[in-house]
Design a protein around this motif. Structure first.
Motif, PDB file in Angstrom:
ATOM      1  N   ASP A   2       0.843  -1.206   0.000  1.00 12.22           N
ATOM      2  CA  ASP A   2       0.000   0.000   0.000  1.00 12.22           C
ATOM      3  C   ASP A   2       0.875   1.251   0.000  1.00 12.22           C
ATOM      4  O   ASP A   2       0.594   2.200  -0.717  1.00 12.22           O
ATOM      5  N   ILE A   3       1.922   1.236   0.796  1.00 14.07           N
ATOM      6  CA  ILE A   3       2.823   2.390   0.856  1.00 14.07           C
ATOM      7  C   ILE A   3       3.563   2.539  -0.464  1.00 14.07           C
ATOM      8  O   ILE A   3       3.665   3.634  -1.007  1.00 14.07           O
ATOM      9  N   ALA A   4       4.061   1.418  -1.001  1.00  9.63           N
ATOM     10  CA  ALA A   4       4.782   1.468  -2.283  1.00  9.63           C
ATOM     11  C   ALA A   4       3.884   2.019  -3.383  1.00  9.63           C
ATOM     12  O   ALA A   4       4.322   2.839  -4.202  1.00  9.63           O
ATOM     13  N   ASN A   5       2.625   1.602  -3.390  1.00  4.24           N
ATOM     14  CA  ASN A   5       1.692   2.064  -4.423  1.00  4.24           C
ATOM     15  C   ASN A   5       1.325   3.535  -4.266  1.00  4.24           C
ATOM     16  O   ASN A   5       0.880   4.162  -5.225  1.00  4.24           O
ATOM     17  N   ALA A   8       5.313   8.013  -5.795  1.00  2.00           N
ATOM     18  CA  ALA A   8       5.674   8.255  -7.192  1.00  2.00           C
ATOM     19  C   ALA A   8       6.978   7.503  -7.483  1.00  2.00           C
ATOM     20  O   ALA A   8       7.744   7.218  -6.554  1.00  2.00           O
ATOM     21  N   PRO A   9       7.249   7.174  -8.737  1.00  2.00           N
ATOM     22  CA  PRO A   9       8.510   6.495  -9.055  1.00  2.00           C
ATOM     23  C   PRO A   9       9.714   7.283  -8.524  1.00  2.00           C
ATOM     24  O   PRO A   9       9.809   8.491  -8.719  1.00  2.00           O
ATOM     25  N   GLY A  10      10.569   6.592  -7.795  1.00  2.00           N
ATOM     26  CA  GLY A  10      11.770   7.212  -7.246  1.00  2.00           C
ATOM     27  C   GLY A  10      11.548   7.969  -5.943  1.00  2.00           C
ATOM     28  O   GLY A  10      12.513   8.410  -5.322  1.00  2.00           O
ATOM     29  N   GLU A  11      10.300   8.136  -5.510  1.00  2.00           N
ATOM     30  CA  GLU A  11      10.026   8.847  -4.262  1.00  2.00           C
ATOM     31  C   GLU A  11      10.445   7.987  -3.071  1.00  2.00           C
ATOM     32  O   GLU A  11      10.151   6.809  -3.008  1.00  2.00           O
ATOM     33  N   ARG A  12      11.141   8.597  -2.149  1.00  2.00           N
ATOM     34  CA  ARG A  12      11.654   7.877  -0.990  1.00  2.00           C
ATOM     35  C   ARG A  12      10.603   7.781   0.116  1.00  2.00           C
ATOM     36  O   ARG A  12       9.648   8.542   0.148  1.00  2.00           O
ATOM     37  N   LEU A  13      10.857   6.851   1.023  1.00  2.00           N
ATOM     38  CA  LEU A  13       9.993   6.706   2.197  1.00  2.00           C
ATOM     39  C   LEU A  13      10.125   7.922   3.095  1.00  2.00           C
ATOM     40  O   LEU A  13      11.209   8.485   3.238  1.00  2.00           O
ATOM     41  N   SER A  14       9.047   8.274   3.738  1.00  2.00           N
ATOM     42  CA  SER A  14       9.073   9.351   4.733  1.00  2.00           C
ATOM     43  C   SER A  14       8.962   8.729   6.115  1.00  2.00           C
ATOM     44  O   SER A  14       8.637   7.543   6.258  1.00  2.00           O
ATOM     45  N   TRP A  15       9.185   9.539   7.134  1.00  2.00           N
ATOM     46  CA  TRP A  15       9.032   9.066   8.508  1.00  2.00           C
ATOM     47  C   TRP A  15       7.582   8.633   8.750  1.00  2.00           C
ATOM     48  O   TRP A  15       7.326   7.651   9.434  1.00  2.00           O
ATOM     49  N   VAL A 119      12.942  -0.285   6.311  1.00  2.00           N
ATOM     50  CA  VAL A 119      13.318   0.218   4.984  1.00  2.00           C
ATOM     51  C   VAL A 119      13.763  -0.949   4.100  1.00  2.00           C
ATOM     52  O   VAL A 119      13.366  -1.052   2.926  1.00  2.00           O
ATOM     53  N   PHE A 120      14.552  -1.871   4.658  1.00  2.00           N
ATOM     54  CA  PHE A 120      14.975  -3.052   3.904  1.00  2.00           C
ATOM     55  C   PHE A 120      13.759  -3.867   3.474  1.00  2.00           C
ATOM     56  O   PHE A 120      13.629  -4.241   2.307  1.00  2.00           O
ATOM     57  N   MET A 121      12.864  -4.171   4.428  1.00  2.00           N
ATOM     58  CA  MET A 121      11.673  -4.959   4.101  1.00  2.00           C
ATOM     59  C   MET A 121      10.848  -4.288   3.011  1.00  2.00           C
ATOM     60  O   MET A 121      10.394  -4.941   2.072  1.00  2.00           O
ATOM     61  N   HIS A 122      10.654  -2.991   3.129  1.00  2.96           N
ATOM     62  CA  HIS A 122       9.866  -2.256   2.132  1.00  2.96           C
ATOM     63  C   HIS A 122      10.489  -2.409   0.745  1.00  2.96           C
ATOM     64  O   HIS A 122       9.789  -2.720  -0.222  1.00  2.96           O
ATOM     65  N   ASN A 123      11.786  -2.203   0.666  1.00  3.48           N
ATOM     66  CA  ASN A 123      12.438  -2.251  -0.644  1.00  3.48           C
ATOM     67  C   ASN A 123      12.479  -3.648  -1.235  1.00  3.48           C
ATOM     68  O   ASN A 123      12.279  -3.819  -2.432  1.00  3.48           O
ATOM     69  N   ILE A 124      12.707  -4.655  -0.417  1.00  6.75           N
ATOM     70  CA  ILE A 124      12.777  -6.021  -0.951  1.00  6.75           C
ATOM     71  C   ILE A 124      11.389  -6.483  -1.404  1.00  6.75           C
ATOM     72  O   ILE A 124      11.236  -7.092  -2.463  1.00  6.75           O
ATOM     73  N   VAL A 125      10.346  -6.167  -0.632  1.00  2.16           N
ATOM     74  CA  VAL A 125       8.985  -6.571  -1.002  1.00  2.16           C
ATOM     75  C   VAL A 125       8.508  -5.788  -2.216  1.00  2.16           C
ATOM     76  O   VAL A 125       7.851  -6.337  -3.103  1.00  2.16           O
ATOM     77  N   ARG A 126       8.841  -4.512  -2.264  1.00  3.12           N
ATOM     78  CA  ARG A 126       8.400  -3.669  -3.388  1.00  3.12           C
ATOM     79  C   ARG A 126       9.054  -4.083  -4.703  1.00  3.12           C
ATOM     80  O   ARG A 126       8.436  -4.041  -5.758  1.00  3.12           O
ATOM     81  N   ARG A 127      10.295  -4.518  -4.639  1.00  8.77           N
ATOM     82  CA  ARG A 127      11.035  -4.794  -5.870  1.00  8.77           C
ATOM     83  C   ARG A 127      11.037  -6.246  -6.327  1.00  8.77           C
ATOM     84  O   ARG A 127      11.248  -6.512  -7.501  1.00  8.77           O
ATOM     85  N   PHE A 128      10.835  -7.187  -5.386  1.00 10.39           N
ATOM     86  CA  PHE A 128      11.032  -8.593  -5.742  1.00 10.39           C
ATOM     87  C   PHE A 128       9.977  -9.523  -5.162  1.00 10.39           C
ATOM     88  O   PHE A 128       9.401  -9.260  -4.113  1.00 10.39           O
ATOM     89  N   LYS A 129       9.793 -10.628  -5.860  1.00 10.95           N
ATOM     90  CA  LYS A 129       9.202 -11.838  -5.297  1.00 10.95           C
ATOM     91  C   LYS A 129      10.389 -12.773  -5.121  1.00 10.95           C
ATOM     92  O   LYS A 129      11.396 -12.629  -5.819  1.00 10.95           O
ATOM     93  N   TRP A 130      10.294 -13.716  -4.199  1.00 12.71           N
ATOM     94  CA  TRP A 130      11.423 -14.613  -4.001  1.00 12.71           C
ATOM     95  C   TRP A 130      10.962 -16.026  -3.756  1.00 12.71           C
ATOM     96  O   TRP A 130       9.815 -16.271  -3.383  1.00 12.71           O
ATOM     97  N   LYS A 131      11.905 -16.929  -3.955  1.00 12.52           N
ATOM     98  CA  LYS A 131      11.655 -18.347  -3.716  1.00 12.52           C
ATOM     99  C   LYS A 131      12.847 -18.905  -2.958  1.00 12.52           C
ATOM    100  O   LYS A 131      13.991 -18.745  -3.389  1.00 12.52           O
ATOM    101  N   LYS A 132      12.555 -19.549  -1.806  1.00  9.08           N
ATOM    102  CA  LYS A 132      13.625 -20.193  -1.041  1.00  9.08           C
ATOM    103  C   LYS A 132      14.097 -21.424  -1.807  1.00  9.08           C
ATOM    104  O   LYS A 132      13.298 -22.173  -2.341  1.00  9.08           O
ATOM    105  N   LEU A 133      15.398 -21.633  -1.850  1.00  9.42           N
ATOM    106  CA  LEU A 133      15.945 -22.795  -2.547  1.00  9.42           C
ATOM    107  C   LEU A 133      16.091 -24.008  -1.637  1.00  9.42           C
ATOM    108  O   LEU A 133      16.179 -25.130  -2.118  1.00  9.42           O
ATOM    109  N   VAL A 134      16.136 -23.796  -0.334  1.00 15.18           N
ATOM    110  CA  VAL A 134      16.192 -24.891   0.639  1.00 15.18           C
ATOM    111  C   VAL A 134      14.911 -24.791   1.449  1.00 15.18           C
ATOM    112  O   VAL A 134      14.772 -23.883   2.276  1.00 15.18           O
ATOM    113  N   GLY A 135      13.991 -25.715   1.215  1.00 16.32           N
ATOM    114  CA  GLY A 135      12.659 -25.623   1.783  1.00 16.32           C
ATOM    115  C   GLY A 135      12.571 -25.504   3.290  1.00 16.32           C
ATOM    116  O   GLY A 135      11.983 -24.572   3.809  1.00 16.32           O
ATOM    117  N   ASP A 136      13.158 -26.429   4.023  1.00 14.08           N
ATOM    118  CA  ASP A 136      13.010 -26.451   5.478  1.00 14.08           C
ATOM    119  C   ASP A 136      14.372 -26.284   6.137  1.00 14.08           C
ATOM    120  O   ASP A 136      14.788 -27.108   6.944  1.00 14.08           O
TER     121      ASP A 136
END
Length: 160
Positions: A2-5, A8-15, A119-136
């Protein structure tokens, strides 16, 4: 997202954006509960006291462990279950959740770590989907908790 959406493109996170990330912080807290960055520390008894029937004299060195509290079912029901809702509302009682220590010796970088994690979580979720290579994958503690195989993942960029 919701925050990412709302950005604007390139707009940084605010407090204000960081303050809205309550559920993301609950998720981070649950990760910190299950794999605390600080395993524990030594302290010195400042008074004689009795704990679980054991007499502890003033001056003894004691070791406290975050895991002994974080995985205690009296403090966290179903302690091995991943449940971010534990941190909704007022969250756990004082000194039950201590990934950064507690009281006057709380890590002075706690709030900076919170900001960095969100900030890390926001950027990783906003930019990528991921798949774990080692299941458990198992977590080893040596002395810090870490994935046994290094947590290999495949990152898939979101389509622009």
């Amino acid at each position: 997202m919701d925050i990412a959406n709302s950005k604007a493109p390139g707009e940084r996170l605010s407090w204000e954006d960081i303050q809205k990330m309550r559920y993301s912080w609950n998720v981070a807290c649950e990760v910190l509960r299950l794999a605390p960055p600080l395993q524990g520390a030594f302290r010195e008894a400042i008074n004689d006291f009795i704990f679980n029937g054991f007499s502890i004299p003033k001056g003894w060195k004691l070791y406290w462990s975050a895991n002994s509290t974080h995985r205690n079912p009296e403090c966290f029901p179903e302690p091995l279950k991943f449940d971010p809702t534990r941190f909704e509302g007022k969250g756990p009682a004082p000194y039950m959740f201590v990934p950064f220590g507690g009281g006057p010796r709380t890590c002075p970088g706690k709030e900076y770590a919170r900001l960095e994690i969100l900030v890390f979580m926001h950027n990783i979720v906003r930019r990528f989907k991921w798949k774990k290579l080692v299941g458990d994958e198992k977590i080893i503690v040596d002395p810090m908790p870490m994935p046994a195989k290094g947590l290999p993942v495949l990152l898939f960029p979101h389509k622009a």
